[in-house]
Design a protein around this motif. Structure first.
Motif, PDB file in Angstrom:
ATOM      1  N   LEU A  17       0.850  -1.197   0.000  1.00 39.24           N
ATOM      2  CA  LEU A  17       0.000   0.000   0.000  1.00 39.24           C
ATOM      3  C   LEU A  17       0.879   1.238   0.000  1.00 39.24           C
ATOM      4  CD1 LEU A  17      -2.642  -0.859   2.779  1.00 39.24           C
ATOM      5  CD2 LEU A  17      -2.657  -1.462   0.347  1.00 39.24           C
ATOM      6  N   GLU A  18       0.571   2.187  -0.852  1.00 38.80           N
ATOM      7  CA  GLU A  18       1.272   3.485  -0.856  1.00 38.80           C
ATOM      8  C   GLU A  18       0.206   4.566  -0.853  1.00 38.80           C
ATOM      9  OE1 GLU A  18       4.391   5.059  -0.650  1.00 38.80           O
ATOM     10  OE2 GLU A  18       2.996   6.745  -0.746  1.00 38.80           O
ATOM     11  N   LYS A  19       0.287   5.446   0.131  1.00 39.77           N
ATOM     12  CA  LYS A  19      -0.812   6.404   0.276  1.00 39.77           C
ATOM     13  C   LYS A  19      -0.828   7.469  -0.816  1.00 39.77           C
ATOM     14  CE  LYS A  19       1.414   9.389   3.727  1.00 39.77           C
ATOM     15  NZ  LYS A  19       1.297   9.912   5.079  1.00 39.77           N
ATOM     16  N   PHE A  27      11.523  15.108  -0.899  1.00 36.27           N
ATOM     17  CA  PHE A  27      12.154  15.006   0.409  1.00 36.27           C
ATOM     18  C   PHE A  27      12.718  13.625   0.698  1.00 36.27           C
ATOM     19  CE2 PHE A  27       8.900  12.421   2.154  1.00 36.27           C
ATOM     20  CZ  PHE A  27       7.721  12.835   1.577  1.00 36.27           C
ATOM     21  N   ARG A  28      12.575  12.692  -0.267  1.00 33.02           N
ATOM     22  CA  ARG A  28      12.969  11.334   0.053  1.00 33.02           C
ATOM     23  C   ARG A  28      14.482  11.150   0.115  1.00 33.02           C
ATOM     24  NH1 ARG A  28       8.926   7.637  -0.451  1.00 33.02           N
ATOM     25  NH2 ARG A  28       7.025   8.287  -1.439  1.00 33.02           N
ATOM     26  N   GLY A  29      15.225  12.109  -0.388  1.00 35.95           N
ATOM     27  CA  GLY A  29      16.683  11.931  -0.395  1.00 35.95           C
ATOM     28  C   GLY A  29      17.073  11.051  -1.569  1.00 35.95           C
ATOM     29  N   ASP A  30      18.330  11.146  -1.954  1.00 40.00           N
ATOM     30  CA  ASP A  30      18.673  10.417  -3.173  1.00 40.00           C
ATOM     31  C   ASP A  30      20.024   9.725  -3.128  1.00 40.00           C
ATOM     32  OD1 ASP A  30      19.511  13.026  -3.087  1.00 40.00           O
ATOM     33  OD2 ASP A  30      18.637  13.596  -4.992  1.00 40.00           O
ATOM     34  N   THR A  31      20.566   9.518  -1.944  1.00 38.14           N
ATOM     35  CA  THR A  31      21.865   8.834  -1.901  1.00 38.14           C
ATOM     36  C   THR A  31      21.666   7.324  -1.985  1.00 38.14           C
ATOM     37  OG1 THR A  31      21.733   8.905   0.482  1.00 38.14           O
ATOM     38  CG2 THR A  31      23.103  10.571  -0.537  1.00 38.14           C
ATOM     39  N   VAL A  32      22.277   6.737  -2.981  1.00 35.87           N
ATOM     40  CA  VAL A  32      22.255   5.278  -3.110  1.00 35.87           C
ATOM     41  C   VAL A  32      23.700   4.816  -2.902  1.00 35.87           C
ATOM     42  CG1 VAL A  32      21.744   3.333  -4.620  1.00 35.87           C
ATOM     43  CG2 VAL A  32      20.246   5.340  -4.612  1.00 35.87           C
ATOM     44  N   GLY A 272      12.682  -0.335   8.606  1.00 41.95           N
ATOM     45  CA  GLY A 272      12.966   0.990   8.056  1.00 41.95           C
ATOM     46  C   GLY A 272      12.698   2.069   9.096  1.00 41.95           C
ATOM     47  N   ASP A 273      12.413   3.277   8.591  1.00 42.06           N
ATOM     48  CA  ASP A 273      12.194   4.397   9.514  1.00 42.06           C
ATOM     49  C   ASP A 273      11.035   4.145  10.473  1.00 42.06           C
ATOM     50  OD1 ASP A 273      14.270   5.902   8.495  1.00 42.06           O
ATOM     51  OD2 ASP A 273      13.071   7.727   8.308  1.00 42.06           O
ATOM     52  N   ALA A 274      10.091   3.304  10.100  1.00 39.99           N
ATOM     53  CA  ALA A 274       8.977   3.015  11.014  1.00 39.99           C
ATOM     54  C   ALA A 274       9.499   2.329  12.279  1.00 39.99           C
ATOM     55  CB  ALA A 274       7.941   2.127  10.321  1.00 39.99           C
ATOM     56  N   GLY A 285      19.763   6.652   5.579  1.00 38.81           N
ATOM     57  CA  GLY A 285      18.495   6.060   6.015  1.00 38.81           C
ATOM     58  C   GLY A 285      17.864   5.140   4.978  1.00 38.81           C
ATOM     59  N   ILE A 286      17.923   5.557   3.710  1.00 39.18           N
ATOM     60  CA  ILE A 286      17.340   4.731   2.653  1.00 39.18           C
ATOM     61  C   ILE A 286      18.078   3.392   2.602  1.00 39.18           C
ATOM     62  CG2 ILE A 286      17.040   4.542   0.150  1.00 39.18           C
ATOM     63  CD1 ILE A 286      17.195   7.690   0.141  1.00 39.18           C
ATOM     64  N   ASN A 287      19.400   3.505   2.709  1.00 39.17           N
ATOM     65  CA  ASN A 287      20.242   2.316   2.575  1.00 39.17           C
ATOM     66  C   ASN A 287      20.045   1.354   3.742  1.00 39.17           C
ATOM     67  OD1 ASN A 287      22.018   3.295   0.146  1.00 39.17           O
ATOM     68  ND2 ASN A 287      21.708   5.027   1.520  1.00 39.17           N
TER      69      ASN A 287
HETATM   70  C1  FAD Z   1      15.616  16.004   5.616  1.00 35.33           C
HETATM   71  C2  FAD Z   1      15.956  14.553   5.408  1.00 35.33           C
HETATM   72  C3  FAD Z   1      16.781  14.211   4.345  1.00 35.33           C
HETATM   73  C4  FAD Z   1      17.160  12.874   4.175  1.00 35.33           C
HETATM   74  N1  FAD Z   1      18.014  12.584   3.163  1.00 35.33           N
HETATM   75  C5  FAD Z   1      18.417  11.296   3.004  1.00 35.33           C
HETATM   76  C6  FAD Z   1      19.291  10.937   1.947  1.00 35.33           C
HETATM   77  O1  FAD Z   1      19.712  11.763   1.120  1.00 35.33           O
HETATM   78  N2  FAD Z   1      19.669   9.633   1.849  1.00 35.33           N
HETATM   79  C7  FAD Z   1      19.222   8.679   2.719  1.00 35.33           C
HETATM   80  O2  FAD Z   1      19.613   7.498   2.576  1.00 35.33           O
HETATM   81  N3  FAD Z   1      18.371   8.987   3.714  1.00 35.33           N
HETATM   82  C8  FAD Z   1      17.962  10.275   3.879  1.00 35.33           C
HETATM   83  N4  FAD Z   1      17.102  10.584   4.886  1.00 35.33           N
HETATM   84  C9  FAD Z   1      16.561   9.493   5.700  1.00 35.33           C
HETATM   85  C10 FAD Z   1      15.566   8.734   4.826  1.00 35.33           C
HETATM   86  O3  FAD Z   1      14.615   9.622   4.281  1.00 35.33           O
HETATM   87  C11 FAD Z   1      14.827   7.617   5.591  1.00 35.33           C
HETATM   88  O4  FAD Z   1      15.684   6.975   6.498  1.00 35.33           O
HETATM   89  C12 FAD Z   1      14.285   6.597   4.576  1.00 35.33           C
HETATM   90  O5  FAD Z   1      13.456   7.244   3.638  1.00 35.33           O
HETATM   91  C13 FAD Z   1      13.508   5.493   5.272  1.00 35.33           C
HETATM   92  O6  FAD Z   1      12.885   4.668   4.294  1.00 35.33           O
HETATM   93  P1  FAD Z   1      11.502   3.941   4.608  1.00 35.33           P
HETATM   94  O7  FAD Z   1      11.153   3.162   3.383  1.00 35.33           O
HETATM   95  O8  FAD Z   1      11.582   3.255   5.906  1.00 35.33           O
HETATM   96  O9  FAD Z   1      10.458   5.132   4.811  1.00 35.33           O
HETATM   97  P2  FAD Z   1       9.983   6.248   3.789  1.00 35.33           P
HETATM   98  O10 FAD Z   1      11.013   6.517   2.762  1.00 35.33           O
HETATM   99  O11 FAD Z   1       9.503   7.380   4.637  1.00 35.33           O
HETATM  100  O12 FAD Z   1       8.758   5.567   3.051  1.00 35.33           O
HETATM  101  C14 FAD Z   1       7.529   5.387   3.689  1.00 35.33           C
HETATM  102  C15 FAD Z   1       6.499   5.250   2.590  1.00 35.33           C
HETATM  103  O13 FAD Z   1       5.259   4.862   3.154  1.00 35.33           O
HETATM  104  C16 FAD Z   1       4.222   5.697   2.659  1.00 35.33           C
HETATM  105  N5  FAD Z   1       3.241   5.762   3.729  1.00 35.33           N
HETATM  106  C17 FAD Z   1       3.339   6.416   4.907  1.00 35.33           C
HETATM  107  N6  FAD Z   1       2.268   6.181   5.668  1.00 35.33           N
HETATM  108  C18 FAD Z   1       1.471   5.355   4.955  1.00 35.33           C
HETATM  109  C19 FAD Z   1       0.216   4.752   5.204  1.00 35.33           C
HETATM  110  N7  FAD Z   1      -0.427   4.956   6.362  1.00 35.33           N
HETATM  111  N8  FAD Z   1      -0.335   3.965   4.257  1.00 35.33           N
HETATM  112  C20 FAD Z   1       0.321   3.758   3.073  1.00 35.33           C
HETATM  113  N9  FAD Z   1       1.522   4.316   2.787  1.00 35.33           N
HETATM  114  C21 FAD Z   1       2.083   5.095   3.712  1.00 35.33           C
HETATM  115  C22 FAD Z   1       4.900   7.026   2.360  1.00 35.33           C
HETATM  116  O14 FAD Z   1       4.186   7.783   1.407  1.00 35.33           O
HETATM  117  C23 FAD Z   1       6.256   6.563   1.846  1.00 35.33           C
HETATM  118  O15 FAD Z   1       6.233   6.301   0.467  1.00 35.33           O
HETATM  119  C24 FAD Z   1      16.687  11.881   5.075  1.00 35.33           C
HETATM  120  C25 FAD Z   1      15.834  12.223   6.111  1.00 35.33           C
HETATM  121  C26 FAD Z   1      15.471  13.555   6.294  1.00 35.33           C
HETATM  122  C27 FAD Z   1      14.578  13.917   7.432  1.00 35.33           C
END
Ligand code: FAD
Length: 392
Positions: A17-19, A27-32, A272-274, A285-287
């Protein structure tokens, strides 16, 4: 998305699911980092990824008043001597397209999880959600919450969160990039301020750090005050700030570092971030989230692909495996926040560019020192290898 792809390739029925309606958010950042490039190689998507317009950074520079220092240096590291900067929406589209090739994978865009479903024994048995057609319930053998640092499923599960705080938030905006500009991603520290500029080929993605919670204060001033604060830090003519036409072009990104004490309850797992919200420091964070996904697929994939009921005791193995790398990286981020960023931002009188500390200038002469951040953030600790779902 990475976990969905791996599980689907391994034969597990997956619904993601993606909202939002697309992945087009800045804002997702782009470092791979190399750790992720290596995962892409293992799952046969590296060539396709490298066809996405991207930049390769071999060094990350810090620009001081008395010259530039390369702090992170990937040169000489194997198998990847660079980090890639690629728009995350293209990266996610690539993973989504690969996953869609599996008939047992479904990606439901504009579908937001709003709560948890429980069976008669209190075990999580799915999610409540809503999409364009209204409310729906999705039942699942296992729910994996990857809903980022604002996770609502965390709240729904009532799990305890350890919060470590962050001294800063980020103002995120673009500036035009000219052919005559330097072509290196760089950090620019000045008294009371820090600007990070990511080279995105045809424009600069800029991150300007402000003290935590000071967003309203900053925006209470005319935009010209902000332009005047940032302009002296630019590595080119200050007039470029005039390209910024309104506060609406400046987004505020909240920074936080926290971690769930427990990443799972029966029927539900967080990754992940959750599970552990990451600071942008190190662009890692992405990595780390990708490494979580690979570990989850490796540890739980065979069970999920089988016919036996889910053994909830197995869910804790993911936290057991991923906690230590997370703690180390968050620990380094917290030290950088406390020792470098907080003192910098505490200095309310904005001033000129900082001079490089003598010790840093000396240490940066040594390749082994410059390799340290590249190894720690780029290659990571306890690097995962794909054992489940590498190929469809
Ligand atoms: C300012 C800033 C800059 C950053 N820059 C970088 C960077 O350059 N490189 C890097 O590696 N990390 C960076 N980070 C950290 C990075 O963004 C996170 O650690 C990383 O995105 C975590 O990935 P994730 O898949 O756990 O969560 P997310 O990338 O946050 O993905 C969560 C996904 O779930 C979706 N979602 C949320 N709630 C729901 C819901 N209830 N139902 C359905 N979908 C939902 C969202 O739309 C999103 O697509 C940065 C963080 C911040 C705050």
């Amino acid at each position: 998305m990475m976990l969905g792809l791996l599980l689907a390739r391994g034969g597990v029925d997956v619904v993601v699911l993606e909202k939002h309606g697309d992945f087009l958010r800045d804002f997702r950042g782009d470092t791979v980092h190399p750790s992720t490039l290596d995962i892409l190689r293992q799952i046969g998507l590296l060539d396709a990824f490298l066809r996405i317009p991207h930049r390769r950074e071999q060094t990350i520079a810090i620009r001081f008043a008395d010259g530039t220092i390369d702090l992170g240096d990937f040169r000489g590291l194997q198998p990847f001597d660079y980090l890639a900067l690629a728009p995350q929406w293209d990266f996610l589209d690539l993973l989504a397209d690969a996953a869609r090739a599996c008939p047992n994978f479904s990606l439901r865009m504009r579908s937001e999880a709003t709560g948890l479903l429980h069976d008669a024994n209190g075990r999580v048995s799915g999610v409540q959600a809503h999409d364009v057609d209204g409310e729906l319930e999705i039942n699942a053998d296992l729910v994996i919450a990857c809903d980022g640092r604002g996770s609502i499923l965390r709240d729904a599960a009532g799990l305890a969160v350890e919060t470590f705080g962050a001294p800063m938030d980020v103002l995120w905006f673009r500036l035009p990039r000219l052919a005559t500009d330097p072509d290196q991603t760089q950090g620019i520290p000045a008294r009371g301020r820090l600007l990070v500029m990511l080279d995105r080929n045809d424009y600069w993605q800029c991150a300007y750090l402000i003290a935590k919670g000071s967003d309203a204060l900053v925006r209470a001033h005319p935009l010209q005050t902000f332009r005047d604060l940032v302009a002296p830090l630019l590595p080119f003519a200050p007039a470029r700030m005039d390209a910024l036409q309104g506060w609406s072009e400046v987004k505020t990104l909240e920074v936080r570092i926290d971690r769930l004490q427990r990443w799972n309850v029966p029927g539900l797992l967080f990754i992940g971030d959750a599970a552990h919200a990451m600071s942008p420091i190190g662009g890692v964070g992405i990595n780390l989230a990708i490494q979580d996904a690979v570990a989850t697929a490796n540890l739980l994939g065979p069970m999920l692909a089988g016919t036996a009921a889910i053994d909830d005791t197995q869910l804790a193995r993911v936290q057991h495996r991923r906690l230590w790398p997370t703690q180390v990286i968050q620990g380094v981020q917290r030290i950088a926040q406390a020792r470098v960023i907080a003192p910098l931002l505490d200095n309310t009188a904005a001033g000129g560019l900082l001079r490089a500390p003598a010790l840093l200038r000396f240490a940066s002469r040594f390749l082994a020192f410059r390799h340290l951040p590249a190894r720690l953030f780029g290659y990571g600790i306890r690097r995962e290898r794909v054992q489940f779902g590498a190929r469809g």
